[in-house]
Design an enzyme around this catalytic site. Structure first.
Site, PDB file in Angstrom:
ATOM      1  N   ASP A  12       0.807  -1.231   0.000  1.00 26.04           N
ATOM      2  CA  ASP A  12       0.000   0.000   0.000  1.00 26.04           C
ATOM      3  C   ASP A  12       0.835   1.274   0.000  1.00 26.04           C
ATOM      4  O   ASP A  12       0.410   2.312   0.529  1.00 26.04           O
ATOM      5  CB  ASP A  12      -0.965   0.023   1.215  1.00 26.04           C
ATOM      6  N   GLU A  13       2.007   1.208  -0.592  1.00 21.71           N
ATOM      7  CA  GLU A  13       2.910   2.362  -0.575  1.00 21.71           C
ATOM      8  C   GLU A  13       2.466   3.454  -1.544  1.00 21.71           C
ATOM      9  O   GLU A  13       2.955   4.589  -1.474  1.00 21.71           O
ATOM     10  CB  GLU A  13       4.336   1.919  -0.942  1.00 21.71           C
ATOM     11  N   LYS A  15       1.868   2.258  -5.038  1.00 20.54           N
ATOM     12  CA  LYS A  15       2.386   1.708  -6.306  1.00 20.54           C
ATOM     13  C   LYS A  15       1.439   1.995  -7.468  1.00 20.54           C
ATOM     14  O   LYS A  15       1.870   2.298  -8.574  1.00 20.54           O
ATOM     15  CB  LYS A  15       2.579   0.180  -6.177  1.00 20.54           C
ATOM     16  N   GLY A  39      -4.634  -4.207  -3.768  1.00 19.79           N
ATOM     17  CA  GLY A  39      -5.602  -3.158  -4.081  1.00 19.79           C
ATOM     18  C   GLY A  39      -4.802  -1.932  -4.458  1.00 19.79           C
ATOM     19  O   GLY A  39      -4.166  -1.321  -3.605  1.00 19.79           O
ATOM     20  N   THR A  41      -4.699   1.780  -6.048  1.00 17.21           N
ATOM     21  CA  THR A  41      -5.591   2.905  -6.331  1.00 17.21           C
ATOM     22  C   THR A  41      -5.016   3.813  -7.413  1.00 17.21           C
ATOM     23  O   THR A  41      -3.856   4.214  -7.339  1.00 17.21           O
ATOM     24  CB  THR A  41      -5.808   3.748  -5.054  1.00 17.21           C
ATOM     25  N   THR A 239       2.894 -12.600   2.674  1.00 19.05           N
ATOM     26  CA  THR A 239       1.971 -13.171   1.716  1.00 19.05           C
ATOM     27  C   THR A 239       2.624 -14.431   1.125  1.00 19.05           C
ATOM     28  O   THR A 239       3.709 -14.829   1.562  1.00 19.05           O
ATOM     29  CB  THR A 239       1.561 -12.134   0.649  1.00 19.05           C
ATOM     30  N   THR A 299      -7.485  -0.835   0.785  1.00 19.28           N
ATOM     31  CA  THR A 299      -8.173  -0.709  -0.500  1.00 19.28           C
ATOM     32  C   THR A 299      -8.953  -1.979  -0.824  1.00 19.28           C
ATOM     33  O   THR A 299      -9.986  -1.944  -1.485  1.00 19.28           O
ATOM     34  CB  THR A 299      -7.125  -0.461  -1.614  1.00 19.28           C
ATOM     35  N   THR A 300      -8.495  -3.122  -0.334  1.00 16.88           N
ATOM     36  CA  THR A 300      -9.151  -4.397  -0.629  1.00 16.88           C
ATOM     37  C   THR A 300     -10.136  -4.788   0.464  1.00 16.88           C
ATOM     38  O   THR A 300     -11.239  -5.240   0.190  1.00 16.88           O
ATOM     39  CB  THR A 300      -8.081  -5.503  -0.815  1.00 16.88           C
ATOM     40  N   THR A 301      -9.750  -4.606   1.733  1.00 19.66           N
ATOM     41  CA  THR A 301     -10.593  -5.109   2.824  1.00 19.66           C
ATOM     42  C   THR A 301     -11.232  -3.997   3.661  1.00 19.66           C
ATOM     43  O   THR A 301     -12.091  -4.292   4.489  1.00 19.66           O
ATOM     44  CB  THR A 301      -9.762  -5.990   3.786  1.00 19.66           C
ATOM     45  N   LEU A 332       3.987  12.532   1.361  1.00 18.01           N
ATOM     46  CA  LEU A 332       4.724  13.523   2.163  1.00 18.01           C
ATOM     47  C   LEU A 332       3.728  14.516   2.768  1.00 18.01           C
ATOM     48  O   LEU A 332       3.887  14.992   3.881  1.00 18.01           O
ATOM     49  CB  LEU A 332       5.760  14.251   1.293  1.00 18.01           C
ATOM     50  N   GLY A 415      -0.151  14.171  -2.709  1.00 14.10           N
ATOM     51  CA  GLY A 415      -1.604  14.000  -2.697  1.00 14.10           C
ATOM     52  C   GLY A 415      -1.947  12.804  -3.566  1.00 14.10           C
ATOM     53  O   GLY A 415      -1.092  12.302  -4.304  1.00 14.10           O
TER      54      GLY A 415
HETATM   55  P1  GDP Z   1      -0.804   0.432  -3.513  1.00 12.59           P
HETATM   56  O1  GDP Z   1      -1.382  -0.861  -3.059  1.00 12.59           O
HETATM   57  O2  GDP Z   1       0.683   0.507  -3.278  1.00 12.59           O
HETATM   58  O3  GDP Z   1      -1.141   0.766  -4.947  1.00 12.59           O
HETATM   59  O4  GDP Z   1      -1.438   1.569  -2.606  1.00 12.59           O
HETATM   60  P2  GDP Z   1      -2.996   1.713  -2.209  1.00 12.59           P
HETATM   61  O5  GDP Z   1      -3.728   2.212  -3.375  1.00 12.59           O
HETATM   62  O6  GDP Z   1      -3.488   0.490  -1.541  1.00 12.59           O
HETATM   63  O7  GDP Z   1      -2.898   2.804  -1.067  1.00 12.59           O
HETATM   64  C1  GDP Z   1      -2.319   4.057  -1.294  1.00 12.59           C
HETATM   65  C2  GDP Z   1      -3.341   5.145  -0.947  1.00 12.59           C
HETATM   66  O8  GDP Z   1      -2.687   6.388  -0.877  1.00 12.59           O
HETATM   67  C3  GDP Z   1      -4.420   5.309  -2.011  1.00 12.59           C
HETATM   68  O9  GDP Z   1      -5.607   5.699  -1.382  1.00 12.59           O
HETATM   69  C4  GDP Z   1      -3.868   6.440  -2.873  1.00 12.59           C
HETATM   70  O10 GDP Z   1      -4.906   7.162  -3.541  1.00 12.59           O
HETATM   71  C5  GDP Z   1      -3.205   7.301  -1.848  1.00 12.59           C
HETATM   72  N1  GDP Z   1      -2.030   8.070  -2.281  1.00 12.59           N
HETATM   73  C6  GDP Z   1      -1.059   7.708  -3.154  1.00 12.59           C
HETATM   74  N2  GDP Z   1      -0.087   8.646  -3.174  1.00 12.59           N
HETATM   75  C7  GDP Z   1      -0.447   9.598  -2.289  1.00 12.59           C
HETATM   76  C8  GDP Z   1       0.162  10.814  -1.820  1.00 12.59           C
HETATM   77  O11 GDP Z   1       1.264  11.194  -2.220  1.00 12.59           O
HETATM   78  N3  GDP Z   1      -0.527  11.530  -0.888  1.00 12.59           N
HETATM   79  C9  GDP Z   1      -1.754  11.146  -0.410  1.00 12.59           C
HETATM   80  N4  GDP Z   1      -2.344  11.893   0.496  1.00 12.59           N
HETATM   81  N5  GDP Z   1      -2.340  10.012  -0.831  1.00 12.59           N
HETATM   82  C10 GDP Z   1      -1.686   9.246  -1.736  1.00 12.59           C
HETATM   83  P1  IMO Z   2      -0.963  -4.144  -2.266  1.00 12.29           P
HETATM   84  O1  IMO Z   2      -0.523  -4.704  -3.592  1.00 12.29           O
HETATM   85  C1  IMO Z   2      -0.999  -4.543   2.070  1.00 12.29           C
HETATM   86  C2  IMO Z   2      -1.065  -8.608   3.701  1.00 12.29           C
HETATM   87  C3  IMO Z   2      -2.322  -8.983   4.458  1.00 12.29           C
HETATM   88  C4  IMO Z   2      -1.746  -9.946   5.465  1.00 12.29           C
HETATM   89  C5  IMO Z   2      -0.676 -10.682   4.670  1.00 12.29           C
HETATM   90  C6  IMO Z   2      -1.128 -12.019   4.105  1.00 12.29           C
HETATM   91  O2  IMO Z   2      -2.248  -3.409  -2.322  1.00 12.29           O
HETATM   92  O3  IMO Z   2       0.149  -3.370  -1.632  1.00 12.29           O
HETATM   93  P2  IMO Z   2      -2.714 -12.669   2.057  1.00 12.29           P
HETATM   94  O4  IMO Z   2      -4.136 -12.352   1.794  1.00 12.29           O
HETATM   95  O5  IMO Z   2      -1.770 -12.187   1.004  1.00 12.29           O
HETATM   96  O6  IMO Z   2      -2.477 -14.114   2.390  1.00 12.29           O
HETATM   97  O7  IMO Z   2      -2.369 -11.865   3.414  1.00 12.29           O
HETATM   98  O8  IMO Z   2      -0.323  -9.819   3.602  1.00 12.29           O
HETATM   99  N1  IMO Z   2      -1.281  -8.106   2.322  1.00 12.29           N
HETATM  100  C7  IMO Z   2      -1.219  -6.813   1.975  1.00 12.29           C
HETATM  101  N2  IMO Z   2      -1.027  -5.717   2.726  1.00 12.29           N
HETATM  102  N3  IMO Z   2      -1.108  -4.420   0.738  1.00 12.29           N
HETATM  103  C8  IMO Z   2      -1.277  -5.514  -0.038  1.00 12.29           C
HETATM  104  O9  IMO Z   2      -1.273  -5.454  -1.391  1.00 12.29           O
HETATM  105  C9  IMO Z   2      -1.379  -6.776   0.577  1.00 12.29           C
HETATM  106  N4  IMO Z   2      -1.571  -8.036   0.131  1.00 12.29           N
HETATM  107  C10 IMO Z   2      -1.501  -8.838   1.197  1.00 12.29           C
HETATM  108  O10 IMO Z   2      -2.921  -7.872   5.040  1.00 12.29           O
HETATM  109  O11 IMO Z   2      -1.094  -9.237   6.486  1.00 12.29           O
HETATM  110 MG    MG Z   3      -2.924  -1.545  -1.794  1.00 17.07          MG
END
Ligand code: GDP
Ligand code: IMO
Ligand code: MG
Length: 425
Positions: A12-13, A15, A39, A41, A239, A299-301, A332, A415
């Site tokens: 969830d960084e 990406k 998940g 976004t 995972t 984003t997923t759960t 940031l 943002g």
């Molecule tokens: P991913 O799984 O690495 O693609 O990340 P996720 O989509 O699960 O979670 C990242 C969240 O941060 C999403 O809600 C994005 O819309 C949001 N996001 C991404 N970059 C930024 C940022 O620089 N600032 C803010 N405030 N939100 C961001």
């Molecule tokens: P994205 O691609 C954050 C975590 C789960 C749990 C562990 C094992 O959006 O960054 P799993 O269902 O894979 O067997 O769960 O891994 N996990 C994630 N956490 N972002 C994800 O994907 C994740 N995919 C799995 O929360 O701790």
């Molecule tokens: Mg994610």
């Protein structure tokens, strides 16, 4: 130019956003690991897309999308994703390839994931319950696996499913005292998936190598993050796939040396969903501030994410094993308003200071963080386009992360929107 985008923390960084931005200059975007546990976004104008299986390049109508061999494909989620994009006028016809070798997640995998987590009680891993672990277990076990190519021969698939379902039902009854599942129901769903997905099933390895030979530009999109890697993460709280960049070549059949640059994505702090050690966690007012301001819910759960300070020990480890060339530092903006920020620059384990991350979960639990405190900033930075216009404290914070991770920060997220990004040389 081929690039690979990888999460350097626990997922969830950001990406999805980084891939969406870089996809503008790529011909092909490839998902190569994980499944619908991801998940990602992407925000385009007023549309917010949550992508679970489709690469984040899929929202761009001309980008070719590949779902490669090592992805665990849930056909229900994939067809749902295709329909969701179609409902917004974005078609994947003729530009999506799903590997014939990719393994298929079916209902019994999700049921098994749920039953196992439930039976573990307080020791549960906190999975996304998307059937990921059970599907990869069947892949490695080989005898009870279903691959995308099986959708091409429905008679053979029916026979296979009968054998698998009989086996799974014995496990469900014996271990969990749970209701049996019905092979016909699963087969009926598979006939629908087969009809919808057959046009996309292909030899993606052949396609990718042909594309490399043609000089196409390919972007590889990692799911999850390096610290969740099955072999190099904080096992067992990980995972079931290689979610570091080391999983990229194995996951899609393209050697790492064909990738020109590896981009690591991090947040300006740390989050984690699910169980497992998290040395810099702030289960307090600071953690809540970050969660609320950064909208840190899965984003997923939809689960609230655990939040804490930036951990340079963990990120340096991820950057080292991932051969990371540069860092995209997201969120940031979320740190604005905190008077003092803390960055973990070392751990103290058994009275000794170390800067090398121990992936062993027990050792990691005993780690004490050695923090460097730095000044925060108050200003809203969400409209800033130029690095030099950031408050001095924010610039210093970025430079500290560069120093501690020994990697240049080339993109800074301010943002969630596509244009809320600052590029640096
Ligand atoms: P991913 O799984 O690495 O693609 O990340 P996720 O989509 O699960 O979670 C990242 C969240 O941060 C999403 O809600 C994005 O819309 C949001 N996001 C991404 N970059 C930024 C940022 O620089 N600032 C803010 N405030 N939100 C961001
Ligand atoms: P994205 O691609 C954050 C975590 C789960 C749990 C562990 C094992 O959006 O960054 P799993 O269902 O894979 O067997 O769960 O891994 N996990 C994630 N956490 N972002 C994800 O994907 C994740 N995919 C799995 O929360 O701790
Ligand atoms: Mg994610």
């Amino acid at each position: 130019m081929n690039a690979c985008v990888i999460g350097l923390q626990w997922g969830d960084e950001g990406k999805g956003k980084v891939v969406d931005i870089l996809a503008e200059r790529s011909d092909i975007v490839v998902r190569y690991n994980g499944g619908a546990n991801a998940g990602h976004t992407v925000i385009v104008g007023d549309n917010r897309f949550a992508l679970h299986l489709l690469p984040s390049g899929s929202v761009r109508p001309d980008t070719i999308c590949v779902i490669a061999n090592a992805v665990a494909v849930d056909p229900e989620v994939l067809t749902g994703g295709i329909e969701m994009l179609e409902s917004k006028g974005i078609s994947l016809d003729g530009r999506l390839l799903v590997s014939q070798n990719a393994h298929v997640v079916l209902d019994y995998h999700k049921k098994e994931d749920h039953l196992r987590e439930e039976s573990l009680g307080t020791n549960k891993l906190g999975t996304t319950v998307r059937g990921i672990g059970p599907c990869y277990a069947d892949k490695v076990g080989r005898s009870y696996a279903v691959r995308m190519a099986d959708f091409r021969d429905l008679d053979a698939l029916r026979a296979k499913l009968e054998k698998i379902v009989e086996y799974k039902n014995r496990i469900f009854a014996a271990l969990y005292n749970s209701e049996p599942i019905n092979a016909d129901d699963i087969f009926d769903k598979c006939t629908v998936y087969a009809e919808r997905l057959s046009p996309f099933i292909a030899d993606t390895t052949e396609f990718l190598h042909r594309s490399v030979a043609q000089g196409k530009s390919i972007l590889f999109e990692g799911a999850q993050g390096t610290l969740l890697d099955i072999d190099h993460g904080t096992f067992p709280y990980v995972t079931s796939s290689n979610s570091s960049s080391l999983g990229m070549p194995a996951g899609c059949g393209v050697p790492a040396k064909m990738v020109h640059t590896f981009i690591g994505v991090v947040k300006a702090y740390t989050t984690r969903v699910g169980s497992g050690p998290f040395p810099t966690e702030q289960d307090n007012e600071t953690g809540r501030y970050i969660r609320d301001k950064g909208n840190e819910y899965g984003t997923t759960t939809g689960r609230p994410r655990r939040c804490g300070w930036f951990d340079a020990v963990a990120v340096s480890y991820a950057a080292t094993i991932g051969a990371i060339d540069s860092i995209a530092l997201m969120h940031l903006d979320t740190l604005a308003g905190l008077e003092t920020l803390h960055v973990c620059r070392a751990y103290k384990i058994d009275q000794k200071e170390t800067t090398f991350f121990p992936s062993d979960a027990t050792k990691l639990r005993s780690a004490e963080c050695v923090y460097q405190a730095v000044a925060g900033w108050d200003q809203d930075i969400t409209d800033i386009k130029d690095f030099d216009d950031l408050p001095e404290a924010a610039r210093d914070y970025v430079r500290l992360i560069e120093e501690l991770t020994r990697r240049p920060v080339t993109m800074v997220g301010v943002g969630p929107k596509r244009d809320q990004i600052i590029f640096r040389q």
